[in-house]
Design a protein around this motif. Structure first.
Motif, PDB file in Angstrom:
ATOM      1  N   SER A  90       0.830  -1.193   0.000  1.00 19.23           N
ATOM      2  CA  SER A  90       0.000   0.000   0.000  1.00 19.23           C
ATOM      3  C   SER A  90       0.871   1.252   0.000  1.00 19.23           C
ATOM      4  CB  SER A  90      -0.915  -0.004   1.230  1.00 19.23           C
ATOM      5  OG  SER A  90      -1.667   1.187   1.277  1.00 19.23           O
ATOM      6  N   GLY A  91       0.503   2.206  -0.846  1.00 21.36           N
ATOM      7  CA  GLY A  91       1.235   3.461  -0.894  1.00 21.36           C
ATOM      8  C   GLY A  91       2.431   3.458  -1.823  1.00 21.36           C
ATOM      9  N   THR A  92       2.816   2.301  -2.344  1.00 20.71           N
ATOM     10  CA  THR A  92       3.946   2.234  -3.271  1.00 20.71           C
ATOM     11  C   THR A  92       3.451   2.574  -4.668  1.00 20.71           C
ATOM     12  OG1 THR A  92       4.943   0.484  -1.944  1.00 20.71           O
ATOM     13  CG2 THR A  92       5.801   0.800  -4.154  1.00 20.71           C
ATOM     14  N   PRO A  93       4.108   3.505  -5.360  1.00 23.85           N
ATOM     15  CA  PRO A  93       3.603   3.927  -6.674  1.00 23.85           C
ATOM     16  C   PRO A  93       3.784   2.856  -7.747  1.00 23.85           C
ATOM     17  CG  PRO A  93       5.702   4.981  -6.204  1.00 23.85           C
ATOM     18  CD  PRO A  93       5.307   4.266  -4.955  1.00 23.85           C
ATOM     19  N   GLU A  94       2.979   2.958  -8.791  1.00 21.94           N
ATOM     20  CA  GLU A  94       3.067   2.027  -9.918  1.00 21.94           C
ATOM     21  C   GLU A  94       4.419   2.172 -10.614  1.00 21.94           C
ATOM     22  OE1 GLU A  94       0.475   3.912  -9.278  1.00 21.94           O
ATOM     23  OE2 GLU A  94      -1.413   2.876  -9.687  1.00 21.94           O
ATOM     24  N   ARG A  95       4.875   1.055 -11.178  1.00 19.95           N
ATOM     25  CA  ARG A  95       6.156   1.038 -11.885  1.00 19.95           C
ATOM     26  C   ARG A  95       5.972   0.407 -13.258  1.00 19.95           C
ATOM     27  NH1 ARG A  95      10.010   1.599  -8.096  1.00 19.95           N
ATOM     28  NH2 ARG A  95      11.085   2.676  -9.795  1.00 19.95           N
ATOM     29  N   VAL A  96       6.888   0.702 -14.172  1.00 20.70           N
ATOM     30  CA  VAL A  96       6.853   0.125 -15.512  1.00 20.70           C
ATOM     31  C   VAL A  96       7.753  -1.101 -15.562  1.00 20.70           C
ATOM     32  CG1 VAL A  96       7.383   0.498 -17.951  1.00 20.70           C
ATOM     33  CG2 VAL A  96       6.346   2.332 -16.605  1.00 20.70           C
ATOM     34  N   TYR A  97       7.212  -2.187 -16.110  1.00 22.54           N
ATOM     35  CA  TYR A  97       7.946  -3.442 -16.254  1.00 22.54           C
ATOM     36  C   TYR A  97       7.937  -3.864 -17.722  1.00 22.54           C
ATOM     37  CZ  TYR A  97       8.561  -4.552 -11.308  1.00 22.54           C
ATOM     38  OH  TYR A  97       8.974  -4.550  -9.995  1.00 22.54           O
ATOM     39  N   ALA A  98       8.798  -4.814 -18.033  1.00 18.68           N
ATOM     40  CA  ALA A  98       8.826  -5.411 -19.371  1.00 18.68           C
ATOM     41  C   ALA A  98       9.195  -6.882 -19.245  1.00 18.68           C
ATOM     42  CB  ALA A  98       9.812  -4.686 -20.287  1.00 18.68           C
TER      43      ALA A  98
END
Length: 481
Positions: free
Chosen positions: A137-145
């Motif tokens: 909770s509270g951790t921002p979204e990240r981009v993955y591949a």
């Protein structure tokens, strides 16, 4: 050349090598003029070694053609005609040899949910870029591949692309060249930044950290409050970024070139004015081998939006060579359009959905034409609302994927259909449609994604889950013949 030289003896071999290195002209080596370039061997004869001009059949043949004991030259001067490949060499299987079109695969989950997925085929497998919603909770979204092989097995395990741990990273987009994977995304920081990162096609990063590609104007001003990035590949390991930026005049399409080393090239610029084309959102961009960039966006008024598209050559800083035009003036827009990233004889296809109420359609057109014609309708499913189409190009035309919503609920289904086109871009026919998912929990809040693989085979991505918090990215290779 060396295979051919190997059967004609030392003298011919010397001549052949010299010719291969320096070339022959006017009867002499090294570009000489004939008599002026005659070389005379003044070395003493040892009596044992063969001069370079001696028997052409004695040296350079295989072991079975050595001179006989009576010093008579070997008369076997026939060239080797065995052109059969070595039986011990097994060719590497191609993607078409191992394609798995019978199973649906899921990108392994790292956090809580996977959103905003885009696909790009690189000749070996399918790259998937997506936004990972974390489990904490509270951790921002990240981009993955991640990279999926044609046998539906992972070639590259999921890894994090974004490198700003405190910023929310969303709206990932990607494109691939022959050597490079380009990923761009929007960073929800105070400035509203667009960032990028590039990778080798085995997943090795070119940079330890992501880099900023937010457009910079010739005035030196940086375009902030920017979102909805899209990217397409140019040659020379360059890419073109398209995004929507909030300006004092309203939302505007903005472009910026950059390369795989993280360098912005020339200035960012706004191709089209707001007073002519209205607020400009949902941008999409594609490019061909001649560096012709095709752009599309949703513009017009809020009560009567339209899909516009235009063209410009890379390196230009304004769009006067090709003004944007309405993609289809006779249909009410439902959702924004997408351009195919690959080429079909230098053409790019544009897909969008339109119509009034349920039963509306996915429209596909030749976006390389600066006209409102050459359209084809690809859905026409009764009692369904066609939404969020994506399109891919192939040597014979392309394919479109979209989702539908039932009139009586929120269930979403996934469909794909192939279309054929002539070399000039006219549509000749449509091939069969497949329904990839018909359950009540298929979701993709940001649409499906499709790319061409081989022949009539395409890869399609969509999301599945009862809610966005549980969405998982799923994919399948489908044969749309």
């Amino acid at each position: 050349m060396m295979r051919m030289c190997g059967k004609v003896g030392r003298a011919a071999l010397v001549a052949c090598v010299l010719a291969g290195v320096a070339g022959c002209a006017d009867g002499g080596f090294f570009g000489g003029s004939g008599d002026d370039d005659i070389r005379v061997d003044t070395r003493p004869d040892t009596g044992n070694l063969l001069d370079a001009g001696e028997d052409a059949g004695e040296v350079g043949d295989d072991a079975g053609n050595l001179p006989d004991a009576d010093d008579e030259p070997d008369t076997n001067t026939e060239p080797d005609t065995n052109t059969e490949p070595d039986a011990d060499i097994v060719p590497e299987p191609t993607c078409a040899d191992i394609l798995d079109t019978s199973s649906t695969w899921t990108v392994p989950l790292v956090g809580q949910a996977q959103l905003w997925a885009r696909a790009a085929f690189d000749g070996e497998g399918v790259w998937v870029a997506y936004v990972q919603r974390p489990g904490e909770s509270g951790t921002p979204e990240r981009v993955y591949a991640a990279k999926m092989g044609c046998d539906a097995e992972l070639l590259v395990e999921p890894f994090e692309v974004s490198t700003s741990p405190d910023a929310r990273s969303t709206q990932a987009s990607l494109a691939v060249s022959e050597t490079t994977l380009f990923v761009v995304w929007s960073e929800d920081d105070l400035e509203g930044t667009i960032r990028a990162r590039t990778f080798d096609l085995d997943g090795t990063p070119r940079q330890a950290e992501s880099f900023v590609v937010t457009p910079i104007l010739n005035s030196g001003d940086v375009i902030n409050t920017i979102w909805q990035p899209d990217v397409a590949v140019l040659e020379n390991n360059e890419a073109i970024l398209a995004a929507s930026a909030l300006t004092p005049e309203g939302a505007r399409l903005v472009l910026q070139r950059f390369n795989a080393d993280g360098e912005r090239l020339l200035d960012g610029f706004f191709p089209y004015p707001v007073d002519l084309y209205g607020e400009q959102v949902n941008p999409s961009v594609a490019a061909d081998a001649n560096r012709l960039i095709t752009m599309s966006f949703v513009g017009g008024s809020s009560d009567a939006p339209r899909v516009y598209h235009g063209q410009i050559l890379a390196g230009e800083t304004k769009a006067t060579p090709a003004q944007a035009i309405v993609a289809h003036p006779a249909i009410d827009l439902n959702r924004g359009g997408r351009l195919s990233k690959a080429q079909n004889n230098g053409r790019h296809w544009l897909a969008y959905s339109g119509g009034v109420g349920f039963g509306n359609d996915i429209i596909v057109k030749d976006g390389s034409r600066m006209s409102a014609g050459s359209d084809t309708i690809s859905s026409a499913i009764a009692n369904r609302e066609a939404l969020l189409g994506d399109v891919a190009a192939s040597p014979t035309g392309g394919a479109v994927a979209w989702i539908t919503r039932q009139s009586g609920g929120t269930a979403v289904n996934v469909h794909a259909r192939r279309f054929l086109a002539s070399a000039s871009g006219d549509f000749t026919s449509q091939a069969g449609r497949v329904d990839l998912h018909s359950g009540d929990q298929a979701r993709m809040p940001y649409g499906v994604s499709i790319d061409h693989v081989a022949g009539s085979v395409y890869v399609v991505l969509w999301g599945q889950g009862a809610a966005p918090n549980t969405q998982r990215v799923q994919g399948r290779f489908v044969n749309l013949n």
